[in-house]
Design a protein around this motif. Structure first.
Motif, short mmCIF file in Angstrom:
data_model
loop_
_atom_site.label_atom_id
_atom_site.label_comp_id
_atom_site.label_asym_id
_atom_site.label_seq_id
_atom_site.Cartn_x
_atom_site.Cartn_y
_atom_site.Cartn_z
N SER A 45 41.73 35.90 46.02
CA SER A 45 40.90 34.83 45.96
C SER A 45 40.04 34.67 44.91
O SER A 45 39.33 33.66 44.58
CB SER A 45 39.59 35.10 47.22
OG SER A 45 40.41 35.15 48.69
N SER A 46 40.47 35.40 43.91
CA SER A 46 39.65 35.37 42.54
C SER A 46 40.32 34.69 41.59
O SER A 46 41.64 34.14 41.86
CB SER A 46 39.55 36.90 42.12
OG SER A 46 38.69 37.77 42.92
N SER A 47 39.64 34.31 40.52
CA SER A 47 40.68 33.59 39.33
C SER A 47 41.52 34.38 38.51
O SER A 47 42.48 33.92 38.32
CB SER A 47 39.35 33.12 38.70
OG SER A 47 38.92 32.07 39.03
N TYR A 48 41.19 35.76 38.57
CA TYR A 48 42.21 36.61 37.68
C TYR A 48 42.12 37.97 38.21
O TYR A 48 41.07 38.37 38.67
CB TYR A 48 41.71 36.44 36.17
CG TYR A 48 42.57 36.83 35.32
CD1 TYR A 48 43.61 36.04 34.72
CD2 TYR A 48 42.81 38.35 34.65
CE1 TYR A 48 44.62 36.58 33.74
CE2 TYR A 48 43.60 38.65 33.88
CZ TYR A 48 44.36 38.03 33.42
OH TYR A 48 45.67 38.18 32.45
N ILE A 49 43.18 38.71 38.26
CA ILE A 49 43.27 39.95 38.78
C ILE A 49 43.59 40.92 37.79
O ILE A 49 44.67 40.67 36.78
CB ILE A 49 43.95 40.15 40.03
CG1 ILE A 49 45.37 40.15 39.87
CG2 ILE A 49 43.47 39.37 41.11
CD1 ILE A 49 46.22 40.72 41.06
#
Length: 237
Positions: free
Chosen positions: A96-100
């Motif tokens: 769900s995040s922009s970058y991992i």
């Protein structure tokens, strides 16, 4: 009101995480209808009008990306923007995040952009040592700080949230004991998002092998208080 809940169940999801997530909702929302949903079903968009809450549970983030692809992701975003609720747990929070940035070893890192971008920052993990894919060897009971109190929860490979010096919309509502952010919620259009790097769906029976220094009652009573708080945040829309 949360009357119909759909829990993502496809390649990459953990069987144990899906089971425990469904059991959690049966316990806390006994009148709700709880269903599993696959990537192909999400892509049909037939589920949207009949769903109040979509859950992406623990497992592995890369297969989620591979199976849902941009068309499934855009439908999820549309669902929330138009009033739906979204819950992402562990791998669901990475997704769900922009970058991992996920460090399997010092030489092996899973890193890259993600496309839901409900959290417009970095999801970084694991936070605690010992993680091994499809294994309990890196599982821990960890202390979560929230609302001037704390709880103990199951943890296995989850992330913390790094705003990356951006002004991120929403609220970080929970911290690991070392101060890293691990619970996040925000409004998105007419809908609501909540994601956690930790597992709050695992009860004392699932965690019995890890509770050597804690009483079952202390673990479970504190976990249930945290769960109620999480659901109060998710329902506040």
């Amino acid at each position: 009101m949360i009357n119909t809940i759909r829990v993502y169940n496809d390649i990459g999801t953990s069987v144990l995480c899906v089971h425990n997530t469904i059991q959690l909702f049966h316990h806390f929302f006994p009148c709700a209808n709880v269903f599993k949903i696959s990537s192909s079903e999400i892509k049909t968009n037939k589920w949207i009008e009949s769903t109040d809450l979509l859950v992406i549970p623990g497992g592995e983030d890369l297969p989620y990306l591979d199976k849902l692809q941009i068309d499934g992701i855009e439908l999820i975003k549309s669902f929330v923007f138009n009033g739906g609720k979204f819950l992402g747990i562990c791998a669901g929070a990475y997704f769900s995040s922009s970058y991992i940035k996920f460090f399997l070893t010092s030489q092996l890192v899973i890193e890259g952009e993600r496309y839901l971008k409900f959290y417009e920052g970095n999801a970084i993990g694991p936070v605690y040592d010992g993680y091994q894919p499809n294994s309990e060897s890196g599982a821990h009971i960890v202390k979560i700080m929230y609302k001037n109190t704390y709880a103990y929860v199951y943890y296995n490979g989850g992330c913390y949230f790094d705003d990356n010096n951006n002004k991120v919309e929403g609220t970080h509502f929970a911290l690991y004991e070392d101060g890293k952010k691990c619970g996040y919620t925000r409004r998105y259009g007419k809908g609501k998002i909540l994601i956690t790097g930790f597992h709050f769906e695992f009860d004392e029976q699932c965690c019995s092998h890890l509770l050597s220094k804690l009483s079952y009652d202390d673990f479970e009573s504190r976990r249930e208080n945290l769960v109620r708080y999480i659901f109060s945040l998710l329902s506040d829309c």
